[in-house]
Every structure is written in structure tokens, then in C-alpha cells.
Design an enzyme around this catalytic site. Structure first.
Site, PDB file in Angstrom:
ATOM      1  CB  SER A 130      -0.978   0.006   1.180  1.00  0.00           C
ATOM      2  OG  SER A 130      -0.317   0.158   2.402  1.00  0.00           O
ATOM      3  CG  ASN A 131       3.649   2.621   2.935  1.00  0.00           C
ATOM      4  OD1 ASN A 131       3.453   3.802   3.206  1.00  0.00           O
ATOM      5  ND2 ASN A 131       3.443   1.651   3.803  1.00  0.00           N
ATOM      6  CG  HIS A 155       9.771   1.432  12.025  1.00  0.00           C
ATOM      7  ND1 HIS A 155       9.986   0.067  11.997  1.00  0.00           N
ATOM      8  CD2 HIS A 155       9.484   1.744  13.310  1.00  0.00           C
ATOM      9  CE1 HIS A 155       9.828  -0.420  13.219  1.00  0.00           C
ATOM     10  NE2 HIS A 155       9.529   0.575  14.031  1.00  0.00           N
ATOM     11  CG  ASP A 203      13.564  -0.453  12.417  1.00  0.00           C
ATOM     12  OD1 ASP A 203      13.418  -0.343  11.189  1.00  0.00           O
ATOM     13  OD2 ASP A 203      13.060  -1.371  13.088  1.00  0.00           O
ATOM     14  CG  HIS A 227      -1.025   0.984   6.706  1.00  0.00           C
ATOM     15  ND1 HIS A 227      -1.087  -0.250   7.294  1.00  0.00           N
ATOM     16  CD2 HIS A 227      -0.094   0.881   5.731  1.00  0.00           C
ATOM     17  CE1 HIS A 227      -0.231  -1.072   6.707  1.00  0.00           C
ATOM     18  NE2 HIS A 227       0.391  -0.408   5.762  1.00  0.00           N
ATOM     19  CD  GLU A 268       3.100   2.936   7.567  1.00  0.00           C
ATOM     20  OE1 GLU A 268       3.504   2.370   6.550  1.00  0.00           O
ATOM     21  OE2 GLU A 268       2.842   2.323   8.607  1.00  0.00           O
TER      22      GLU A 268
HETATM   23  C1  GRF Z   1       4.086  -0.624   6.829  1.00  0.00           C
HETATM   24  O1  GRF Z   1       3.402  -0.536   8.050  1.00  0.00           O
HETATM   25  C2  GRF Z   1       5.508  -0.135   6.977  1.00  0.00           C
HETATM   26  O2  GRF Z   1       5.636   0.867   7.927  1.00  0.00           O
HETATM   27  C3  GRF Z   1       6.223  -1.386   7.414  1.00  0.00           C
HETATM   28  O3  GRF Z   1       5.608  -2.427   6.696  1.00  0.00           O
HETATM   29  C4  GRF Z   1       4.270  -2.063   6.371  1.00  0.00           C
HETATM   30  C5  GRF Z   1       4.093  -2.233   4.898  1.00  0.00           C
HETATM   31  O4  GRF Z   1       2.757  -2.059   4.486  1.00  0.00           O
HETATM   32  N1  GRF Z   1       7.639  -1.258   7.178  1.00  0.00           N
HETATM   33  P1  GRF Z   1       2.418  -2.024   2.934  1.00  0.00           P
HETATM   34  O5  GRF Z   1       2.951  -3.322   2.317  1.00  0.00           O
HETATM   35  O6  GRF Z   1       3.055  -0.824   2.331  1.00  0.00           O
HETATM   36  O7  GRF Z   1       0.919  -1.973   2.876  1.00  0.00           O
END
Ligand code: GRF
Length: 218
Positions: free
Chosen positions: A15-16, A111, A147, A173, A176
Site C-alpha cells: 500500500s505504501n 517504519h 531502524d 497506515h 504512512e
Molecule cells: C508498513 O506498516 C511499513 O511501515 C512497514 O511495513 C508495512 C508495509 O505495508 N515497514 P504495505 O505493504 O506498504 O501496505
């Protein structure tokens, strides 16, 4: 406009990655995603990338005898794809110091906590158990220690007393998805520099006022 050529490493949902892809759709965005690599061939993020017409590769860690061999394969793919800047987005493998050294100040991670609090895994539950009233997310440069690299962008969310790890993760999220594109934008604009373990952002006041994010906790 010359755009920063970004490679994104994933292991799962992505999703990021999607948030970065969506930001790159703006023709004025200073970066483009040219390569998405997953260590798991089933990662949904690979489908997201393919849908956006981005080159994808599955480099399965289990096909390599050790971390060095796996990291060398990753590096070779990034170079082949002409990647200049790497984003780790839910990439669930530790990287060797050698690989990290090759991408010094050119690789960032997101993170789901306000670093340096709550490093590692299961950090939403750790935040709830610690009774903190706020948590959030951090985008940071990657250094060999997990981290622990210089912090670029952070955003804060409240922790409610009836939160579960899942409900807190969902709230984090959402921020993020704002923070990661912002960090990529700042990198693409060449506005980030690292001195003595701290990130300095050229024109920081504009960013803070315009986006409402905390940068270096001013
Ligand atoms: C996120 O919470 C990020 O902070 C962590 O892993 C997760 C990845 O989520 N490192 P996605 O795959 O981007 O939905």
C-alpha cells in the site's frame, strides 16, 4: 524535467508502494518508479506495479545460499533497471552492511512507530503495551543498524485506549501514505542532506507549513 529513478523493494501488500506510484502520476512529481522488486513472488504489490506499467522482478531469498548472494542479486537488478534511489516499503529482509553501504544516503525505509521508540516487529502492540498516548510513522535513511538511520519525515497519530494492534496499524497506515510520497518528493527535489546523523531539509519551513508534518521535531 529530469526525474529521480526510484526502485521499491517490497514483500507484501504494497500500500505504501501504491501511495508512491499515485504521487508519481502527477507530471510535476520529481521522481518515477522504474523498478519494483519483491523477495516473494506472491506479493500483491507486484500486481499493483504491473498494473501501473512498472517493471517487476521477484528475487526469492530462498533461492540464494546466503544473505550476501541474495543482496548481490538485488543490487544487480537495481543497477540493471537504472535505479538511483531505493525505497523499502514493507520489505521484510535484513540487508547486509555491504549492500547498505552501496546505497548510503540513497535508500530510505518507512517504519510504523515514532523512532527511535519501538524498533523491530510488532511495534503497534508494543506501543499499546507501553501505554503511550501517541504513535505514528517514520521515514528514515537506511543504515546498517536496523531502524536507526537519520530521520526524514515523521507523522503522529493518537493511541486510543480501546485500540488493538490492527486498529492502530490502520490509523498509522493512513499517515504512512502521506509521509512516504513526501519523503520521495524531497529526495527528488534534492532537498535532503545528512550531517552528523541528522537530516536537514532545504526550505523546511515550507514543508512543515504546507503539509502539516513534523520534520526534525521543530
Ligand atoms: C508498513 O506498516 C511499513 O511501515 C512497514 O511495513 C508495512 C508495509 O505495508 N515497514 P504495505 O505493504 O506498504 O501496505
Amino acid at each position: 524535467m529530469k526525474k529521480l529513478r526510484v526502485g521499491v523493494l517490497i514483500s507484501g501488500n504494497g500500500s505504501n508502494l501504491q501511495a508512491i506510484i499515485d504521487a508519481c502520476a502527477d507530471k510535476n512529481f520529481p521522481a518515477e518508479v522504474v523498478s519494483v522488486i519483491s523477495n516473494k513472488e506472491t506479493a500483491y504489490g507486484l500486481e499493483r506495479a504491473a498494473k501501473a506499467g512498472i517493471k517487476t522482478s521477484a528475487i526469492r531469498h530462498k533461492d540464494y545460499p546466503d544473505r550476501n548472494a541474495f543482496d548481490e542479486a538485488l543490487h544487480a537488478q537495481l543497477i540493471e533497471d537504472g535505479v538511483e534511489f531505493v525505497c523499502l516499503a514493507g520489505f521484510m529482509r535484513l540487508l547486509t552492511a555491504e549492500f547498505v553501504g552501496k546505497w548510503e544516503n540513497k535508500m530510505i525505509n518507512i517504519h510504523p512507530s515514532l523512532l527511535p521508540a519501538f524498533k523491530g516487529l510488532d511495534v503497534q502492540q508494543a506501543a499499546i503495551d507501553a501505554g503511550v498516548k501517541f504513535s505514528g510513522c517514520t521515514v528514515h535513511f537506511v543504515t546498517p543498524e536496523m531502524d536507526a538511520g537519520p530521520i526524514i519525515v515523521q507523522a503522529v497519530v493518537p493511541v486510543h485506549q480501546d485500540d488493538t494492534a490492527d486498529s492502530l496499524a490502520e490509523r498509522i497506515h493512513k499517515v504512512e501514505h502521506q509521509c512516504y510520497p513526501l519523503a520521495v518528493k524531497l529526495a527528488g527535489e534534492g532537498r535532503l542532506s545528512v550531517k552528523s546523523g541528522r537530516v536537514f531539509v532545504e526550505g523546511e519551513q515550507d514543508v512543515v507549513a504546507g503539509q502539516g508534518f513534523l520534520l526534525n521535531s521543530k
